[in-house]
Write an enzyme that holds these catalytic residues in place. Structure first.
Site, PDB file in Angstrom:
ATOM      1  N   ASN A  61     -29.844 -36.171  15.578  1.00 16.31           N
ATOM      2  CA  ASN A  61     -29.018 -37.123  16.322  1.00 16.31           C
ATOM      3  C   ASN A  61     -27.631 -37.148  15.683  1.00 16.31           C
ATOM      4  O   ASN A  61     -27.429 -37.737  14.627  1.00 16.31           O
ATOM      5  CB  ASN A  61     -29.647 -38.517  16.299  1.00 16.31           C
ATOM      6  CG  ASN A  61     -28.929 -39.489  17.211  1.00 16.31           C
ATOM      7  OD1 ASN A  61     -27.749 -39.331  17.514  1.00 16.31           O
ATOM      8  ND2 ASN A  61     -29.647 -40.507  17.667  1.00 16.31           N
ATOM      9  N   LYS A  62     -26.666 -36.490  16.328  1.00 19.03           N
ATOM     10  CA  LYS A  62     -25.341 -36.340  15.740  1.00 19.03           C
ATOM     11  C   LYS A  62     -24.538 -37.631  15.785  1.00 19.03           C
ATOM     12  O   LYS A  62     -23.586 -37.780  15.015  1.00 19.03           O
ATOM     13  CB  LYS A  62     -24.591 -35.222  16.465  1.00 19.03           C
ATOM     14  CG  LYS A  62     -25.254 -33.857  16.301  1.00 19.03           C
ATOM     15  CD  LYS A  62     -24.578 -32.793  17.126  1.00 19.03           C
ATOM     16  CE  LYS A  62     -25.319 -31.461  16.997  1.00 19.03           C
ATOM     17  NZ  LYS A  62     -24.741 -30.404  17.843  1.00 19.03           N
ATOM     18  N   CYS A  63     -24.877 -38.532  16.682  1.00 13.48           N
ATOM     19  CA  CYS A  63     -24.157 -39.810  16.734  1.00 13.48           C
ATOM     20  C   CYS A  63     -24.509 -40.699  15.548  1.00 13.48           C
ATOM     21  O   CYS A  63     -23.683 -41.462  15.064  1.00 13.48           O
ATOM     22  CB  CYS A  63     -24.460 -40.526  18.045  1.00 13.48           C
ATOM     23  SG  CYS A  63     -23.778 -39.697  19.503  1.00 13.48           S
ATOM     24  N   SER A  64     -25.749 -40.605  15.069  1.00 17.46           N
ATOM     25  CA  SER A  64     -26.177 -41.413  13.921  1.00 17.46           C
ATOM     26  C   SER A  64     -26.368 -40.569  12.665  1.00 17.46           C
ATOM     27  O   SER A  64     -26.774 -41.086  11.629  1.00 17.46           O
ATOM     28  CB  SER A  64     -27.494 -42.132  14.249  1.00 17.46           C
ATOM     29  OG  SER A  64     -28.522 -41.193  14.539  1.00 17.46           O
TER      30      SER A  64
END
Length: 740
Positions: free
Chosen positions: A686-689
């Protein structure tokens, strides 16, 4: 899961220890589940010997399945507690030959130790780990460094010694409260701030360190005041017709803050400042500076000083009221040394060492993350949403950045859109991934030339579109907003930015034009004055065009001629792109910081980050949720296999899969990368987190195969979605081409 109200949780006893107490510091959080009609203390559940977390975090109770909990309660009902002599003792001593069992509250009463790490082992009062001191040279009493009460410096169950500071003592209860409030990210030795050694010892001695952020970080609007910057004109006569609160970036009505206090400001036009590069002080700070003894301090030489005193190390900047050696003056000694060295196709090692020594000796040395953090205080909470086409990151970014509504001091939110999506759907993206892609596109653009170390090109189309300014602005935004650094600037380009073109001496390595390089080599290798004159006559048209044609009177004239050609071709020829690029770098005050701390920015602008190792990548991630010991062991083995080259992936692939970045940004990752173990077949990034979910699999072979397959396929698909091509071509001046 349906949780009861607080009054019900007080009435229902814990299913394991049969106590109604709700004391998180001792027993962990107590929760009541109306659906299953039972309450449970978190620590009682975690330390029970016959139960394992087989579900996902959201399943059952903290990932423990309800049927497993009931089986464990049934098992414990047949065991008698060694302390209270009642049934239901679900916890046993981990030592094989010990048969003692007990409830968690009874174990705490008898001073048992419960380790909240690894396999969550528990030790009875006979077999518990102890701290050993090698010396008895302690005073009669010491203060607990947390509550400051006096204690006897003797390690016992209730008194603990710091492993890193031999004169730091604590109450166990004080440590436990501090650990719960600080969490794993901020729990450290109160004297030396050591984290790794201190936490390892405290876990061994039974201190629970929760996987959470500090309690003070979770407060609403915590540190909000630090994110606000002064943006008002405070001079006696403000000339702005739109008022003192008007602030227009990159204009004469941009507000410049006081360099000393930062709590007063002025419009550029209201204080006759020529540019943002100039320093400004408010009246109060000016009076203090003039009246203080600091203005009488002796001046210390900067560039050539070898004896750095304690005072030098503490001063980040000299007094603004003292004449200070400029960055260009600091650089002149290096230029003098360079001029004494004959031109060669490779940089001279002695010059490189001299340059590095000079940088290391500077009293302005600071940590890059601290500087970028200070610049980051300008970023406002107001968000600006960028709609980015992943197939053409460069052009869509230009459209967003050139919009009149774009403000570089607003928080950036990235939304990816697709031209092929007729529904116009948007997908949230990672800001750091977007900025990383932007720096990669910039490196391969026709704005720069060179293989590894790049200089600016002379691109007529880019000048018309003002792309050099936009490129400088992109670099500044990436650094301040937490993105990756360029890492591809040549030393010549960096020196032009940091010290000024007039204080920069290019080398033959900066010349990529084959014909110009041949002219320079012929002039430099001329052995006699006649051969030198012959070479000059041969290329007289070109030398006249660039303004370097001169009368040759001696063989030594060739060095001056070569210097003039290099300066024209590498610097003077691209003077307009360079000035435009510098204007872009002024965004958010980045250029000013580069010129103030050149030795710090040199490492991130001119050098690629070091290759990640298995240890550095492992240390980068923190474990969230309840860990699975076997999966974490597989994870470490997998990283070692990647480092040894026996895996299909690379360290860079793993980082891109998780964060979208190929290297660690200078300001670090926000949020910090984390891993968790979940019951699934394949990993999920998960690149956003910046989080990586590891699959819980029985065999390491299957674990490695699934990791390799998922990471490689994901990166391949992402690469197919985007296009690295750029929308313009290089246009060099036709007159110069014809002459060559």
């Amino acid at each position: 899961m349906n949780e009861n109200k607080q009054d019900n949780s007080k009435n229902l006893a814990c299913i394991f220890c049969r106590k109604n107490d709700d004391c998180p510091n001792k027993y962990g959080e107590k929760k009541t589940y109306e659906k299953w009609n039972f309450s449970v203390h978190y620590y009682c559940l975690l330390m029970s010997s016959g139960i394992w977390q087989r579900g996902k975090e959201e399943e059952g109770v903290y990932g423990f399945l309800v049927e497993d909990i009931r089986k464990e309660v049934n098992r414990a009902s047949k065991l008698k507690c060694t302390v209270c002599k009642k049934n239901g003792a679900s916890i046993g001593c981990v030592v094989p030959q010990c048969k003692r069992s007990y409830h968690l509250p009874c174990g705490l009463q008898k001073e048992c130790i419960f380790q909240f790490t690894g396999n969550f082992a528990s030790f009875c009062w006979k077999h518990r780990p102890v701290q050993v001191i090698t010396s008895n040279k302690y005073r009669d009493t010491f203060q607990c460094t947390i509550c400051l009460e006096y204690i006897e410096p003797i390690p016992t169950y209730n008194i603990l010694l710091s492993p890193c500071c031999k004169n730091a003592w604590f109450h166990r209860d004080c440590l436990q409260v501090q650990a719960i409030n600080a969490g794993v990210y901020f729990f450290r030795c109160t004297l030396c701030n050591n984290t790794d050694i201190f936490q390892k010892e405290m876990l061994r001695m039974g201190i629970h360190i929760p996987e959470k952020d500090a309690s003070w970080e979770l407060e609403e609007n915590a540190y909000q005041e630090l994110l606000q910057s002064h943006d008002r004109c405070d001079v006696r006569r403000c000339h702005c017709k739109k008022g003192r609160d008007y602030n227009e970036p990159n204009s004469k009505w941009e507000v410049k803050r006081c360099q000393c206090c930062g709590s007063s400001g002025t419009h550029l036009a209201c204080s006759t400042l020529q540019s943002l590069e100039q320093n400004w002080e408010c009246l109060d700070c000016r009076r203090i500076t003039y009246n203080s003894d600091f203005r009488k301090a002796p001046k210390h030489p900067l560039a050539n000083s070898t004896n750095v005193t304690v005072t030098d190390c503490l001063l980040e900047e000299s007094s603004p009221k003292l004449p200070r050696q400029s960055a260009g003056a600091q650089h002149k000694e290096l230029l003098r040394l360079k001029q004494e060295v004959q031109l060669s196709s490779t940089p001279c090692p002695s010059i490189k060492e001299s340059c590095l020594t000079q940088r290391q000796g500077s009293k302005f040395r600071r940590d890059i993350s601290t500087i970028l953090l200070e610049l980051g205080f300008q970023i406002k909470k107001k968000a600006k949403r960028l709609h980015i086409n992943k197939a053409n990151v460069w052009r869509s970014t230009l459209e967003q950045f050139q919009s009149q509504k774009f403000n570089p001091s607003y928080t950036i939110e990235v939304m990816y859109v697709s031209e092929n999506d007729n529904l116009g759907r948007e997908h949230p993206g990672s800001k750091q991934e977007f900025l990383s892609h932007l720096m990669q596109y910039l490196e391969t653009s026709s704005l720069f030339e060179g293989s590894l170390s790049k200089n600016l090109t002379l691109n007529s189309q880019a000048l018309k579109e003002n792309l050099y300014y936009e490129a400088g602005k992109m670099v500044a935004i990436s650094l301040v907003h937490g993105g990756t650094s360029p890492g591809f600037f040549s030393e010549t380009l960096f020196n032009c930015l940091a010290y000024g073109p007039e204080n920069t001496l290019p080398s033959l390595a900066d010349v990529l034009d084959f014909d110009v390089a041949q002219i320079i080599i012929k002039i430099n290798t001329a052995a006699t004055i006649n051969s030198l004159k012959s070479v000059v006559n041969e290329c007289s048209s070109y030398l006249e065009f660039i303004g370097c044609l001169r009368l040759i009177t001696s063989l030594n004239d060739k060095y001056t001629l070569v210097k003039d050609i290099l300066f024209y071709h590498v610097i003077q020829r691209v003077q307009i792109p360079l000035e435009s690029f510098k204007q872009g770098l002024k965004t958010l005050g980045v250029l000013e910081k580069i010129q103030t701390y050149p030795e710090v920015f040199y490492n991130i602008l001119c050098r690629k980050p070091e290759t990640l190792s298995a240890k550095s990548l492992s240390d980068l991630f923190t474990v969230h949720g309840l860990p699975d010991v076997q999966t974490l062991r597989f994870w470490k083995s997998y990283l070692q296999a990647v480092e040894d080259g026996t895996s299909a992936t690379t360290m860079e692939d793993i980082l891109v899969f998780t964060t979208g970045c190929r290297s660690v940004p200078p300001a670090g990752f926000k949020p910090p990368p984390s891993i968790e173990c979940l019951h699934m077949d394949f990993p999920v990034g998960n690149k956003c987190s910046n989080s990586l979910a590891l699959p819980i699999i029985n065999t390491y072979k299957k674990f490695q195969e699934n990791m390799d397959l998922t990471i490689k396929d994901t990166l391949r698909l992402e690469k197919e979605e985007g296009s690295p091509s750029l929308p313009w071509t290089l246009n060099v001046s036709s007159n110069e081409e014809m002459l060559l």
